[in-house]
Design a protein around this motif. Structure first.
Motif, PDB file in Angstrom:
ATOM      1  N   GLN A   1      52.446  43.040  47.529  1.00 16.14           N
ATOM      2  CA  GLN A   1      51.059  42.626  47.758  1.00 16.14           C
ATOM      3  C   GLN A   1      50.093  43.811  47.706  1.00 16.14           C
ATOM      4  N   ASP A   2      50.585  45.016  48.167  1.00 21.37           N
ATOM      5  CA  ASP A   2      49.672  46.160  48.212  1.00 21.37           C
ATOM      6  C   ASP A   2      49.846  47.109  47.015  1.00 21.37           C
ATOM      7  N   ALA A   3      50.438  46.593  45.927  1.00 21.80           N
ATOM      8  CA  ALA A   3      50.650  47.435  44.737  1.00 21.80           C
ATOM      9  C   ALA A   3      49.312  47.947  44.211  1.00 21.80           C
TER      10      ALA A   3
ATOM     11  N   VAL B   1      43.341  31.766  41.380  1.00 22.32           N
ATOM     12  CA  VAL B   1      44.083  32.848  42.031  1.00 22.32           C
ATOM     13  C   VAL B   1      43.229  33.387  43.186  1.00 22.32           C
ATOM     14  N   PRO B   2      43.812  33.561  44.394  1.00 16.18           N
ATOM     15  CA  PRO B   2      43.018  34.098  45.503  1.00 16.18           C
ATOM     16  C   PRO B   2      42.518  35.511  45.198  1.00 16.18           C
ATOM     17  N   GLU B   3      41.380  35.840  45.792  1.00 19.61           N
ATOM     18  CA  GLU B   3      40.736  37.146  45.562  1.00 19.61           C
ATOM     19  C   GLU B   3      41.662  38.316  45.863  1.00 19.61           C
ATOM     20  N   ASP B   4      42.524  38.171  46.908  1.00 22.85           N
ATOM     21  CA  ASP B   4      43.305  39.330  47.359  1.00 22.85           C
ATOM     22  C   ASP B   4      44.682  39.434  46.703  1.00 22.85           C
ATOM     23  N   ALA B   5      44.938  38.655  45.635  1.00 19.84           N
ATOM     24  CA  ALA B   5      46.233  38.765  44.952  1.00 19.84           C
ATOM     25  C   ALA B   5      46.323  40.131  44.257  1.00 19.84           C
TER      26      ALA B   5
ATOM     27  N   PRO C   1      39.673  45.889  39.332  1.00 18.83           N
ATOM     28  CA  PRO C   1      38.584  44.915  39.392  1.00 18.83           C
ATOM     29  C   PRO C   1      38.618  43.905  38.248  1.00 18.83           C
ATOM     30  N   GLY C   2      39.160  44.265  37.097  1.00 19.11           N
ATOM     31  CA  GLY C   2      39.385  43.250  36.068  1.00 19.11           C
ATOM     32  C   GLY C   2      38.526  43.408  34.836  1.00 19.11           C
TER      33      GLY C   2
ATOM     34  N   GLU D   1      47.173  35.256  34.311  1.00 17.08           N
ATOM     35  CA  GLU D   1      47.187  35.651  35.723  1.00 17.08           C
ATOM     36  C   GLU D   1      47.447  34.445  36.622  1.00 17.08           C
ATOM     37  N   ILE D   2      46.822  33.316  36.293  1.00 20.45           N
ATOM     38  CA  ILE D   2      47.002  32.102  37.109  1.00 20.45           C
ATOM     39  C   ILE D   2      48.455  31.639  37.030  1.00 20.45           C
ATOM     40  N   VAL D   3      48.996  31.618  35.804  1.00 17.73           N
ATOM     41  CA  VAL D   3      50.381  31.161  35.620  1.00 17.73           C
ATOM     42  C   VAL D   3      51.344  32.092  36.362  1.00 17.73           C
TER      43      VAL D   3
END
Ligand SMILES: C[S@@+](CC[C@H](N)C(=O)[O-])C[C@H]1O[C@@H](n2cnc3c(N)ncnc32)[C@H](O)[C@@H]1O
Length: 300
Positions: free
Chosen positions: A22-24, A193-197, A202-203, A255-257
């Motif tokens: 999770q924190d990668a 997808v949740p914000e904190d995934a 930033p994308g 990303e969603i998948v």
């Protein structure tokens, strides 16, 4: 005459999918999650990004003899295109945080015969380059900085006074159907997808707003900040199946998948994407609209 066209490139081997904690940090996500998928679709991705990067090189051409830093060079095609433009007296340093991208970049460099290019694995947002470059170029490599303010200050520090920044960044998803239409299908099928995934930073659309670009670059000490739009259709597959595989792996749909990681959900998204892309299949495959900004600025 110097060949300024896209060089041929090495085909990557297939890499098995993995997950990260999770924190990668974003560079770990790039190396372990995104790179294997990006490389599987290398031809399509690089053709899409290079169409925009070449427009930037034509808009504000690198000059013969210049020293160029290529930020987020990926598999290095842009570095070779820059090398052709700066000529044998010029130098290009392609930098990237991902070892697997750079492995392919180095293979292609060996085959290319260019002796004015080098690659280095580093975090371009943090590495202390020293003011040694005339031009800081980036083809879609600057939207992923975890701390963009500090990162752009750092890139300014890589330029000597009078040096230039020239980068391609995506406009918003609503201007980029080649990624946005598939996201719509995935989101309607599985959700958001949740914000904190864990993410690769930033994308891809983090610099889509001209106000954000002006604020970040201005605060980092750049002047003469200008944005110029580039629009073109890009090919995401010669067949419905290829375009579907592309969208299942990459971009916001991918990303969603990946996030939902559910075989049944994936199959439903696949069916939805196949239906979508069948409507866009033409004689040249599935071509959809894309739009970027060429951002230019100077060290002032
Ligand atoms: C969208 S890809 C673009 C790759 C290539 N320029 C192209 O157009 O095909 C973004 C690249 O930026 C790299 N990247 C992301 N953050 C980075 C950072 N902080 N330092 C160096 N490279 C980074 C990624 O590893 C990836 O190769």
């Amino acid at each position: 005459m110097q060949d300024l066209s896209m060089p041929p490139f090495t085909t990557p081997s297939t890499v098995l999918p993995v997950s990260v904690s999770q924190d990668a940090d974003p560079l770990e996500v790039w190396e372990r999650i995104v790179a294997p998928k990006y490389l599987r679709h290398r031809q399509l991705m690089v053709a899409a990004t290079t169409a925009h990067g070449l427009a930037a090189m034509e808009y504000a051409p690198p000059a013969r003899g210049e020293r160029v830093l290529d930020v987020g060079t990926g598999t290095g095609e842009s570095a070779l295109l820059l090398a052709a433009r700066v000529g044998p007296r010029g130098r290009v340093l392609g930098v990237d945080g991902s070892a697997s991208f750079l492995e392919l970049a180095r293979q292609d460099l060996t085959q290319s015969g260019y002796s004015n290019v080098a690659f280095a694995e580093l975090d371009a947002g943090r590495h202390a380059f020293g003011p040694s470059f005339d031009l800081c170029f980036s083809q879609f490599g600057t939207m992923f900085f975890e701390q963009p303010g500090a990162a752009f200050r750092n890139l300014r520090g890589a330029l000597h006074p009078g040096g230039r920044l020239l980068m391609s960044v995506w406009r918003s998803l609503s201007h980029n159907d080649w990624l946005g239409l598939a996201k719509g299908v995935a989101e309607r099928t599985l959700g958001a997808v949740p914000e904190d995934a864990p993410s690769c930073g930033p994308g891809p659309f983090s610099l889509a707003s001209p106000d954000t670009v002006h604020a970040l670059l201005g605060a980092a000490g750049f002047g003469n900040i200008e944005l110029q739009e580039v629009r073109c259709d890009v090919n995401i597959g010669d067949s419905v199946e290829q375009a579907t595989d592309f969208a299942l792996d990459l971009g916001p749909a991918g990303e969603i998948v990946r996030f939902f990681d559910d075989a049944d959900g994936r199959a439903r998204v696949r069916a939805g994407l196949a239906e979508l892309f069948a409507q866009h299949l033409g004689p040249e495959g599935i071509q959809l609209g894309s739009a970027s900004w060429i951002v230019s600025a100077t060290h002032s």
